[in-house]
Design an enzyme around this catalytic site. Structure first.
Site, PDB file in Angstrom:
ATOM      1  CE  LYS A 281      -4.085   0.286   2.084  1.00 56.24           C
ATOM      2  NZ  LYS A 281      -5.192   0.455   3.046  1.00 56.24           N
ATOM      3  CD  GLU A 366     -18.294  -2.685   9.621  1.00 59.85           C
ATOM      4  OE1 GLU A 366     -18.375  -3.780   9.026  1.00 59.85           O
ATOM      5  OE2 GLU A 366     -17.489  -1.802   9.269  1.00 59.85           O
ATOM      6  NE  ARG A 394     -21.521  -4.439   5.622  1.00 56.15           N
ATOM      7  CZ  ARG A 394     -20.586  -4.816   4.744  1.00 56.15           C
ATOM      8  NH1 ARG A 394     -19.541  -5.488   5.147  1.00 56.15           N
ATOM      9  NH2 ARG A 394     -20.709  -4.538   3.472  1.00 56.15           N
TER      10      ARG A 394
HETATM   11  C1  LIG Z   1     -18.401  -2.212   5.771  1.00 61.04           C
HETATM   12  C2  LIG Z   1     -17.217  -1.282   5.729  1.00 61.04           C
HETATM   13  N1  LIG Z   1     -16.550  -1.014   6.868  1.00 61.04           N
HETATM   14  C3  LIG Z   1     -15.516  -0.155   6.871  1.00 61.04           C
HETATM   15  C4  LIG Z   1     -15.118   0.457   5.702  1.00 61.04           C
HETATM   16  C5  LIG Z   1     -14.011   1.483   5.708  1.00 61.04           C
HETATM   17  N2  LIG Z   1     -12.880   1.047   4.908  1.00 61.04           N
HETATM   18  C6  LIG Z   1     -12.682   1.495   3.690  1.00 61.04           C
HETATM   19  S1  LIG Z   1     -11.341   0.824   2.970  1.00 61.04           S
HETATM   20  C7  LIG Z   1     -10.975  -0.055   4.381  1.00 61.04           C
HETATM   21  C8  LIG Z   1      -9.773  -0.928   4.447  1.00 61.04           C
HETATM   22  C9  LIG Z   1      -9.836  -1.948   3.341  1.00 61.04           C
HETATM   23  O1  LIG Z   1      -8.710  -2.788   3.452  1.00 61.04           O
HETATM   24  P1  LIG Z   1      -8.434  -3.769   2.244  1.00 61.04           P
HETATM   25  O2  LIG Z   1      -9.669  -4.476   1.875  1.00 61.04           O
HETATM   26  O3  LIG Z   1      -7.275  -4.584   2.635  1.00 61.04           O
HETATM   27  O4  LIG Z   1      -8.083  -2.815   1.022  1.00 61.04           O
HETATM   28  P2  LIG Z   1      -6.760  -1.907   0.857  1.00 61.04           P
HETATM   29  O5  LIG Z   1      -7.170  -0.517   1.300  1.00 61.04           O
HETATM   30  O6  LIG Z   1      -5.704  -2.487   1.721  1.00 61.04           O
HETATM   31  O7  LIG Z   1      -6.444  -1.981  -0.595  1.00 61.04           O
HETATM   32  C10 LIG Z   1     -11.934   0.164   5.338  1.00 61.04           C
HETATM   33  C11 LIG Z   1     -11.929  -0.448   6.683  1.00 61.04           C
HETATM   34  C12 LIG Z   1     -15.842   0.149   4.533  1.00 61.04           C
HETATM   35  N3  LIG Z   1     -15.547   0.733   3.346  1.00 61.04           N
HETATM   36  N4  LIG Z   1     -16.864  -0.720   4.558  1.00 61.04           N
HETATM   37 MG   LIG Z   2      -5.293  -4.358   2.452  1.00 60.31          MG
END
Ligand SMILES: Cc1ncc(C[n+]2csc(CCOP(=O)(O)OP(=O)(O)O)c2C)c(N)n1
Ligand SMILES: [Mg+2]
Ligand SMILES: CC(=O)[C@@H](O)[C@H](O)COP(=O)(O)O
Length: 641
Positions: A281, A366, A394
């Site tokens: 990242k 969640e 959710r």
């Molecule tokens: C249901 C939900 N909870 C929290 C979030 C907030 N959120 C957005 S991106 C993220 C992290 C995602 O991590 P990953 O899937 O590993 O993707 P990366 O950013 O590492 O590419 C979070 C927690 C969300 N979008 N949806």
């Molecule tokens: Mg990730």
């Protein structure tokens, strides 16, 4: 003319040599840092998927092959390669969405930014292809963080059952959500990451054995032929294989050749296959001064060379909550905190530092967070689950049937409540005050300023036999709004100046300053107004109905959907008490709001002081037998149905 500007669609990638592809990746990184530092956005996640996205679009033929993105915040490179290279208004009104958008492109499918849904979508599209006899490919890209969401495992359970239904799952494993991804799954991915990749082992074996005399060659073929046994030998049986999913990896997610090779193999595989890609990242961006703990997951406008924010937002709602939580943690050893992979964004970082054993990061989960909170409360502690309002949607059933049904003392702190705007329709925290209205026993607080956040958080955690909710907006806290009196549990923010006032204006949460402005505008029309802030908007304060009975009109103003919101609840309370006073409820229309700034959206839906004052003036004029056509003009509502 850069290579990037030559790419008008994915097929233009086919013309590039390996060297040009590497150059293109570098150009894209430069573009992303330059563009996103100006507008703000998900810089880190997109820097991490440059090669992956290029390889996906070279191997698969979007849009007939469907490339689906989980959460969608990492789709900027996908946009760049599918004809969208004007990022000058990214996430702004009229500009590119920060997420996939069907209105923007046929290459885009999933628009919502709620994590862990992509595998469900992919399962569905793959089934539809099967029913329709289409041999198009379906590719789902899911992050290691999103893979901690329960929905992902519901989908995997189904996908793994269909051994002959082609579906390519790309796990984009950068080891982080915002912070390092937690849990057993993360540990398992770490094990797989350290395993000598099947591909690498074969490549090394071929190289090593291929160099030996004749005996080497047959031996390599033998080894390659016995790849199942080899795989057992070099890669522990991962849970994906135990589930019945073919696992390929780990693959270097920044090695274009390795990526294309693995994706091409997966494309030929007649069943579900997981490609485990290792990415970084924020790759390629090491600004001079700012080493973002979350690797530039979601940045505001920043100095590209230092990574430092251009402007600080001053005191924000999240910080007020975070500071008070630390004080509460010192006073109440039974108070614990829960986050769904968003410790820093929801303001729990300081609490976690002070009380590391009393904070739980449950991953992007969640529903589990809410059910676990019921367990924590039953176990004798008081959990505070800090979560963005939109993401609590959710976990509604867990709030209803696990927390409320069992009368658990759980406090949900909803950040980003109300219109947030620039993250698009799925990020507005506009549903909580409606969907939670139906939860028996649950109480909702909507603090109007920093002092009320502190006070109402304390009131909430003092309730140990029912769920409580404290919801506040995104960004900078508004000015302190002092009460000038109290009626029942309600703060009086403005006295009407007469014993026979015209309007009772019920102000919800952060809209208090606007409600005082409305009262001032009505004053100019000779209309007297009492402004109250109920503080706790659910249940309706007992003193509100008799107070309403002493006015000619009731007006409610809330930063939430009108349908089933606070206004609707007040109207019902008036009906139940046979108090026949006209009521106008102002809020968010029950529609999806396209991305724009909060101010632009409030204006577009008519949730502004002038708009509301004009409508209330018309209402009062009608009551006086005077109807002024100009007083009530329908506000523009350019929102999508
Ligand atoms: C249901 C939900 N909870 C929290 C979030 C907030 N959120 C957005 S991106 C993220 C992290 C995602 O991590 P990953 O899937 O590993 O993707 P990366 O950013 O590492 O590419 C979070 C927690 C969300 N979008 N949806
Ligand atoms: Mg990730
Ligand atoms: C994609 C996602 O859900 C989060 O990264 C979100 O975009 C962050 O929103 P804030 O910028 O309001 O923290």
């Amino acid at each position: 003319m850069t290579l990037l500007t030559r790419i008008r669609g994915p097929r233009d990638l086919d013309t590039l040599s390996p060297e040009q592809l590497v150059k293109l990746a570098a150009e894209i990184r430069t573009f992303l840092v330059d563009a996103v530092s100006k507008t703000g956005g998900h810089l880190g996640p997109n820097l991490g998927v440059v090669e992956l996205t290029i390889a996906l679009h070279r191997v698969f033929d979007s849009p007939s092959d469907r490339i689906l993105w989980d959460t969608g915040h990492q789709s900027y490179v996908h946009k760049l390669l599918t004809g969208r290279q004007d990022f000058s208004r990214l996430k702004m009104k009229g500009g590119l969405s920060g997420y996939p958008s069907q209105a923007e492109s046929d290459h885009d499918v999933i628009e919502n930014s709620h994590a862990s849904t992509v595998l469900g979508w992919a399962d569905g599209i793959a089934k539809a292809n099967e029913v329709l006899g289409k041999d198009d490919h379906v590719v789902a890209v899911i992050g290691d963080g999103a893979l901690t969401g329960g929905m992902a495992w519901e989908a995997l359970n189904n996908i793994a059952a269909a051994k002959d239904r082609p579906l390519v799952i790309v796990v984009n494993d950068n080891e982080r959500s915002y912070a390092p991804t937690i849990g057993g799954l993360a540990n398992h991915l770490a094990t797989l990451r350290t395993t000598d990749g099947y591909e690498r082992f074969l490549a090394r074996g071929k190289d090593l054995l291929g160099r030996t005399p004749v005996v080497g060659k047959p031996l390599y073929e033998t080894l390659h032929g016995a790849k199942k046994g080899l795989k057992d030998f070099i890669a522990p049986q991962g849970m994906f294989e135990d589930l019945g999913l073919k696992y390929v990896g780990p693959i270097d997610g920044h090695d274009l050749e390795a990526l294309e090779s693995a994706l091409a193999r997966a494309k030929r595989f007649n069943g579900p296959v997981i490609i485990h890609c290792l990415t970084e990242k924020g790759r390629g961006y090491q600004p001079a001064l700012q080493d973002e703990a979350d690797r530039f997951h979601a940045v505001g406008k920043i100095h590209p060379d230092t990574g430092l924010p251009i402007a600080s937002s001053g005191l924000d709602w999240t910080s007020v909550f975070g500071e008070e939580m630390v004080k509460l943690g010192e006073e109440r050893p039974d108070v614990v905190a829960i986050t769904a992979a968003m410790l820093q964004p929801v303001g729990l970082e300081k609490f976690a530092k002070a009380f590391p054993d009393r904070v739980y990061d449950v991953g992007i989960a969640e529903q589990h967070g809410a059910a676990s909170a019921a367990g924590l409360a039953t176990g004798g502690v008081h959990p505070v689950f800090a979560v963005y309002a939109t993401f609590l949607n959710r976990a509604f059933d867990q709030v209803l049937m696990d927390v409320a049904l069992h009368r658990c003392g759980v406090t949900f702190v909803l950040d980003r409540a109300g219109i947030t705007g620039t993250d698009g329709a799925s990020h507005n925290g506009m549903w909580d005050m409606s969907i939670l209205q139906v939860v028996p026993g649950l109480r909702i607080a909507a603090p109007r300023d920093a002092d009320q956040v502190r006070a109402q958080l304390r009131e909430a955690v003092s309730v140990d036999d029912a769920p409580t909710v404290v919801r506040f907006s995104k960004g900078a806290v508004g000015p302190a709004v002092k009460a000038v009196g109290r009626i029942g549990g309600m703060d009086v923010l403005r006295e009407p100046g007469t014993d026979t006032p015209d309007v009772l204006l019920v102000s919800v949460g952060a809209l208090a300053p606007m409600c005082l402005e409305i009262a001032g505008l009505l004053d100019q029309q000779g209309i007297s107004t009492t402004v109250v802030d109920p503080r706790w908007v659910k249940p309706v304060d007992e003193a509100l109905v008799p107070l309403a009975d002493r006015h000619r009109v009731v007006v409610t103003v809330e930063d939430g959907i009108r349908t089933g919101g606070v206004g609707a609840a007040v109207a019902q309370a008036l009906r139940d008490a046979n108090v026949d006073v006209p009521l106008r409820d102002f809020g968010i229309p029950p529609r999806f709001l396209d991305h724009a700034s909060r101010a632009e959206l409030l204006t577009e839906i008519g949730l502004t002081a002038p708009d509301i004052a004009r409508q209330v003036t018309g209402l009062v004029s009608r009551l006086d037998g005077r109807f002024d056509e100009s007083a009530e003009t329908e506000s523009a509502e350019p929102v999508r149905d």
